[in-house]
Design an enzyme around this catalytic site. Structure first.
Site: not given
Ligand code: NDP
Length: 401
Positions: A147, A285, A314, A333
């Site tokens: 990704n 991050r 998260q 995210h």
């Protein structure tokens, strides 16, 4: 027989999709550096399906059960009473995604006596205590490159969104207004600005390449310098560290992994060295930026905007200041979990599992930890140590309104 525990994000609030906006995906032959896309022996899903949520199961159930393995999928990942914590006790393999990370802390690894393999369905394995994984002799693997391009597209979108003041302008339309001055008072052209990336790995370099046609001046800092011909082609200025780079940049994008060297890198001191009114984009991050320093810098105007899709922990608690600070363009995210990316990382996880069960080597570029040390991409891009501390705070999302 092995037990495989897979932690995925929840299905959409309206239920698992029955149809999609588009039919199929474009065919990508190779990644930009020539690396091949995942090559499992087979897949049991339709490319373009929602695979990253619990009902999608990464398309793995048929394969794993046909081999006699036990496959558990859950989104309930935080706190000592979570299903993940219970199922972990006798799991051999854990699969997790950075978007909805099942934090594998040293305490959890110590309790999981059979745990041998942690697979990241995506890129970025900082949710695993890598030091504890090395000490235990576990393997940690991720689907390198799956990704990276997805994220680079998101970065470009967010840079343009902030600089041109897109989100507030959109909101005026939704509110029924025609407030051109309100929209224009914070809107600039990107053309001519100095844009720099912290790290020029797969994502950072793809961001630089995508920004080149915007006629900006491009900068980067990285532990390893790019080949001279790439520096020439993109007219790049290299800086020995982030501090030297941020002083001259109008826009800074962070594309480094989270590891002890990058944790809290963008603290009050570094942000104070940025140009007044700079834009900061962090899709790497959350913990690379100091939460409160970012919020303060937006309030004082030291930063003109902050955007990204990564938080810590998260899911972010409902009272996380990045939800409400001024001039932000945050998303949950999502940049690396487009339907296009999911097809690649689901196939990559299948490839890793096939290798594991058939006792074939996992591709070197997928390895983060192996044989008690950082390996493959991990040896190139990470430093030893642990970046999971504080992750237990993720349980607050469930308990706090
Ligand atoms: P790469 O491994 O290709 O690139 C990482 C780069 O970071 C490498 O060039 C590495 O340098 C560099 N780096 C590491 N430490 C430092 C440092 N202290 N200072 C400067 N540069 C440093 O990974 P990707 O580009 O594919 O991904 C990068 C990160 O982006 C991931 O680790 C992940 O955290 C995040 N990510 C986020 C996603 C999302 O959905 N938001 C999805 C995918 C990734 P070198 O190797 O030269 O030492």
């Amino acid at each position: 027989m092995s037990k495989v525990v897979c932690v995925l994000y929840d299905d959409p609030v309206d239920g698992y999709p029955k149809s999609y906006p588009r039919d199929g995906l474009p065919k990508i032959e190779k990644y930009p550096d020539g690396q091949t896309l995942p090559t499992p022996k087979a897949i049991d899903f339709a490319p373009g399906a929602l695979l990253g949520s619990v009902s999608g199961e990464l398309g793995l159930r048929k394969y794993l059960e046909s081999q006699g393995h036990k496959f558990v999928v859950t989104s309930d990942k935080d706190g000592p009473d979570s299903r993940f914590e219970r199922e972990l006790a006798d799991a051999e393999i854990v699969i997790s995604q950075p978007f909805w990370p099942a934090y594998l802390t040293a305490e959890r690894i110590a309790k999981a006596k059979n745990l041998k393999l942690a697979v990241t369905a995506g890129i970025g394995s900082d949710h695993v205590d890598l030091q504890a994984a090395m000490d235990r002799g576990m393997t940690v693997a991720e689907v390198t490159y799956c990704n990276s391009i997805s994220v680079s597209e998101h970065v470009v979108m967010m840079i343009l969104g902030l600089v041109r003041n897109y989100i507030p302008s959109y909101q005026w339309v939704v509110k029924g207004g025609w407030n051109i001055a309100d929209c224009a008072a914070r809107s600039y052209d990107l053309e001519g600005m100095h844009v720099g990336t912290v790290a020029a790995g797969r994502i950072g370099l793809a961001v630089l390449r995508r920004l080149k046609p915007f006629e900006v001046k491009l900068h980067y800092t990285d532990r390893h310098r790019l080949p001279a011909e790439v520096e020439r082609e993109l007219n790049l200025t290299w800086h020995p560290n982030a501090e030297a780079m941020v002083k001259v940049c109008d826009v800074v994008t962070i594309n480094a992994p989270l590891h002890p060297e990058t944790e809290n890198l963008f603290n009050e001191t570094l942000i104070a060295k940025m140009k007044r009114g700079a834009y900061l984009i962090n899709t790497a991050r959350g913990k690379i930026c100091n939460r409160d320093a970012v919020a303060r810098a937006l309030e004082t105007g030291q930063l003109a905007g902050y955007a990204g899709d990564v938080w810590f922990p998260q899911p972010a608690p409902k009272d996380h200041p990045w939800r409400t600070m001024p001039h932000h363009g945050m998303t949950p995210h999502i940049s690396g979990t487009s339907l296009s990316a999911q097809t690649r990382y689901a196939a990559g996880v299948r490839e890793i599992l096939e290798c594991w069960f058939e006792k074939r080597p996992i591709r070197n570029e997928y390895l983060i930890v192996s044989g008690g040390k950082l390996a493959g991409t991990g040896a190139h891009s990470y430093s030893a140590g642990n970046a999971t501390s504080g992750s237990e705070e993720a349980a607050k999302f469930k308990t706090k309104a």
